[in-house]
Scaffold this active site. Sequence first.
Site, PDB file in Angstrom:
ATOM      1  CG  HIS A   1      -2.528   6.846 -37.418  1.00 28.42           C
ATOM      2  ND1 HIS A   1      -2.962   7.436 -36.248  1.00 28.42           N
ATOM      3  CD2 HIS A   1      -3.646   6.584 -38.146  1.00 28.42           C
ATOM      4  CE1 HIS A   1      -4.276   7.520 -36.267  1.00 28.42           C
ATOM      5  NE2 HIS A   1      -4.716   7.008 -37.404  1.00 28.42           N
TER       6      HIS A   1
ATOM      7  CB  CYS B   1      -5.228  10.029 -38.808  1.00 24.68           C
ATOM      8  SG  CYS B   1      -6.886   9.567 -38.290  1.00 24.68           S
TER       9      CYS B   1
ATOM     10  CG  ASN C   1      -7.362   5.954 -35.115  1.00 24.43           C
ATOM     11  OD1 ASN C   1      -6.864   7.044 -34.858  1.00 24.43           O
ATOM     12  ND2 ASN C   1      -7.657   5.563 -36.342  1.00 24.43           N
TER      13      ASN C   1
HETATM   14  N1  COA Z   1     -17.542  -6.812 -33.823  1.00 27.80           N
HETATM   15  C1  COA Z   1     -17.873  -7.955 -34.444  1.00 27.80           C
HETATM   16  N2  COA Z   1     -17.950  -8.081 -35.776  1.00 27.80           N
HETATM   17  C2  COA Z   1     -17.690  -6.989 -36.501  1.00 27.80           C
HETATM   18  C3  COA Z   1     -17.350  -5.756 -35.934  1.00 27.80           C
HETATM   19  C4  COA Z   1     -17.289  -5.695 -34.531  1.00 27.80           C
HETATM   20  N3  COA Z   1     -16.958  -4.565 -33.866  1.00 27.80           N
HETATM   21  N4  COA Z   1     -17.144  -4.863 -36.920  1.00 27.80           N
HETATM   22  C5  COA Z   1     -17.340  -5.499 -38.078  1.00 27.80           C
HETATM   23  N5  COA Z   1     -17.685  -6.795 -37.842  1.00 27.80           N
HETATM   24  C6  COA Z   1     -17.980  -7.843 -38.801  1.00 27.80           C
HETATM   25  C7  COA Z   1     -18.434  -7.326 -40.142  1.00 27.80           C
HETATM   26  O1  COA Z   1     -19.818  -7.073 -40.107  1.00 27.80           O
HETATM   27  C8  COA Z   1     -18.081  -8.467 -41.054  1.00 27.80           C
HETATM   28  O2  COA Z   1     -19.075  -9.446 -40.939  1.00 27.80           O
HETATM   29  P1  COA Z   1     -19.550 -10.298 -42.211  1.00 27.80           P
HETATM   30  O3  COA Z   1     -18.313 -11.049 -42.664  1.00 27.80           O
HETATM   31  O4  COA Z   1     -20.609 -11.184 -41.654  1.00 27.80           O
HETATM   32  O5  COA Z   1     -20.019  -9.305 -43.210  1.00 27.80           O
HETATM   33  C9  COA Z   1     -16.817  -9.058 -40.421  1.00 27.80           C
HETATM   34  O6  COA Z   1     -16.773  -8.559 -39.078  1.00 27.80           O
HETATM   35  C10 COA Z   1     -15.545  -8.706 -41.144  1.00 27.80           C
HETATM   36  O7  COA Z   1     -15.569  -7.350 -41.450  1.00 27.80           O
HETATM   37  P2  COA Z   1     -14.398  -6.687 -42.233  1.00 27.80           P
HETATM   38  O8  COA Z   1     -14.687  -5.233 -42.384  1.00 27.80           O
HETATM   39  O9  COA Z   1     -14.076  -7.479 -43.450  1.00 27.80           O
HETATM   40  O10 COA Z   1     -13.190  -6.914 -41.189  1.00 27.80           O
HETATM   41  P3  COA Z   1     -11.686  -6.598 -41.340  1.00 27.80           P
HETATM   42  O11 COA Z   1     -10.890  -7.790 -41.051  1.00 27.80           O
HETATM   43  O12 COA Z   1     -11.382  -5.813 -42.578  1.00 27.80           O
HETATM   44  O13 COA Z   1     -11.467  -5.593 -40.119  1.00 27.80           O
HETATM   45  C11 COA Z   1     -11.289  -3.259 -39.656  1.00 27.80           C
HETATM   46  C12 COA Z   1     -12.213  -4.401 -40.049  1.00 27.80           C
HETATM   47  C13 COA Z   1     -12.116  -1.974 -39.629  1.00 27.80           C
HETATM   48  C14 COA Z   1     -10.752  -3.531 -38.271  1.00 27.80           C
HETATM   49  C15 COA Z   1     -10.130  -3.148 -40.671  1.00 27.80           C
HETATM   50  O14 COA Z   1     -10.631  -3.149 -41.971  1.00 27.80           O
HETATM   51  C16 COA Z   1      -9.321  -1.886 -40.485  1.00 27.80           C
HETATM   52  O15 COA Z   1      -8.660  -1.712 -39.487  1.00 27.80           O
HETATM   53  N6  COA Z   1      -9.314  -1.003 -41.493  1.00 27.80           N
HETATM   54  C17 COA Z   1      -8.551   0.218 -41.407  1.00 27.80           C
HETATM   55  C18 COA Z   1      -9.269   1.181 -40.513  1.00 27.80           C
HETATM   56  C19 COA Z   1      -8.444   2.354 -40.164  1.00 27.80           C
HETATM   57  O16 COA Z   1      -7.261   2.300 -40.068  1.00 27.80           O
HETATM   58  N7  COA Z   1      -9.140   3.459 -39.944  1.00 27.80           N
HETATM   59  C20 COA Z   1      -8.568   4.634 -39.464  1.00 27.80           C
HETATM   60  C21 COA Z   1      -8.116   5.528 -40.520  1.00 27.80           C
HETATM   61  S1  COA Z   1      -7.457   6.911 -39.764  1.00 27.80           S
END
Ligand code: COA
Length: 317
Positions: free
Chosen positions: A242, A108, A272
Site C-alpha cells: 500500500h 485501504c 495514498n
Molecule cells: N506540513 C508541515 N508540518 C506538518 C504537516 C505538514 N503537512 N503535517 C504535520 N506537520 C507538523 C506537525 O504539526 C508536527 O509539528 P509539531 O512537532 O510542532 O507538533 C510535526 O509536523 C511532526 O508531526 P508528526 O505527526 O509527528 O510527524 P510524523 O513524522 O509522524 O509524520 C505522518 C506524519 C502523517 C506523515 C506519519 O505519521 C505517517 O505517515 N503516518 C501514517 C499515515 C498513514 O499511513 N495513513 C494512511 C493509512 S491508510
Amino acid sequence: MRILGTGSALPKRVVTNDELTQFLDTSDEWIKTRTGISTRRVITTETLEELGAQAAKNALENAGLSANDLDLIICSTVQGDQITPALGCLIQRAIGAKCPAFDLNAACPGFEYALDVAESYIASGRARNILVVSSESVSYLCNWTDRSTCVLFGDGAGAAVVGQGGDYLSSHFVCEGGDEVLRAPMPNGNSPFTQRPVSWSGLYMNGPEVYKFAVAGSIRDIRTVVEQAGITMDEVGHFVLHQANLRIIEAVRTRLKQPKEKFPHNIEHYGNTSSASVPILLDELNRAGALQKGEIVVLSAFGAGLCTGACAIRWSK
Ligand code: COA
C-alpha cells in the site's frame, strides 16, 4: 484463482506540493521528506464511476476478455459517487456487463479483501471470471484545512480481472476494530431528530499511531503469507505494498532484509489512493513488463478499521 489482466485510471489534475503551500502552512520539503510524495492526482470533473469503468475496461482488454465474460464485479471503495446505488453497479452499467455487482468497504486493504472474496467464488465454482475494481476519492473525505492529513492522499482507480487457476497461494487478514486513530465520519443528513454533532470534520488520523500499526502489521502479514505459501522471503519477486508513506515501505523493507528493487513504489506521483494504490502499482508493473512469469508477488495493505490484508500470488500472465 489467477490474475488474467490489470488496468488503472487516474484523474487528469496533477496537484504539486507547492500548490498546497498556497493555502496550507506546509512545504514541499516537509511533505517529501516525511512521506515521499511530490504530486497527487485529484478529481475535478471526473466521477468514480468513470475512473472505475476506465480501469475495468483496461483490465478486460489486458485479459483479452469482454464485459460479457464477467460473472461478478466486486468493487472496493470507501465511498462511491453516491451512498446508493453501489459504485460497482454503476461500473457494471458503464462497461456493459450483465453480471451481479456489489461494493466492499475494507478501507485501504479493500483490494486484498476483494481478491480474497473473488478467490472464494472461483474456488467454489460459482464464478469463472471476476472483475475486482477499486475506485477511490479520498479528496472528498479530507478536510483541506488540515495539513496533517490532506497532503497525504490522492484519487484513482485500479482493477484486476481474475479467472480460474492455482496462483492464489495464501492470504492473511487482521482487524483491530475501532475508530480512535483513523476515521472519516458520515456527513449528517437533515433529520430533525438527530442528536449527533452538526459540524463535519472530515478525515481524522493520528499519524504516528497509524504508522506503528502499519509497519508492524505489514511485517506480520507478509511473514505469515510467505510462510503459508511454503516459500522463503528471498523467493518473493516483488512486494507490492500500500502506497501510504515511503518511510513505511522502507521500514518494512529493511526489517525484512530485502533489496530496494523488490519494493517498487509510485507514491511520489499519486500519494495514498486508498484501496486503489496496490492495483494501480500492480498495473504499472504489469505494463512495464517488470513481473517475470512464474515469480511470486506479495500484496500487502493496511488502513482504517484498523484492518490489514496480504496475499501471495504466483504471477503467470
Ligand atoms: N506540513 C508541515 N508540518 C506538518 C504537516 C505538514 N503537512 N503535517 C504535520 N506537520 C507538523 C506537525 O504539526 C508536527 O509539528 P509539531 O512537532 O510542532 O507538533 C510535526 O509536523 C511532526 O508531526 P508528526 O505527526 O509527528 O510527524 P510524523 O513524522 O509522524 O509524520 C505522518 C506524519 C502523517 C506523515 C506519519 O505519521 C505517517 O505517515 N503516518 C501514517 C499515515 C498513514 O499511513 N495513513 C494512511 C493509512 S491508510
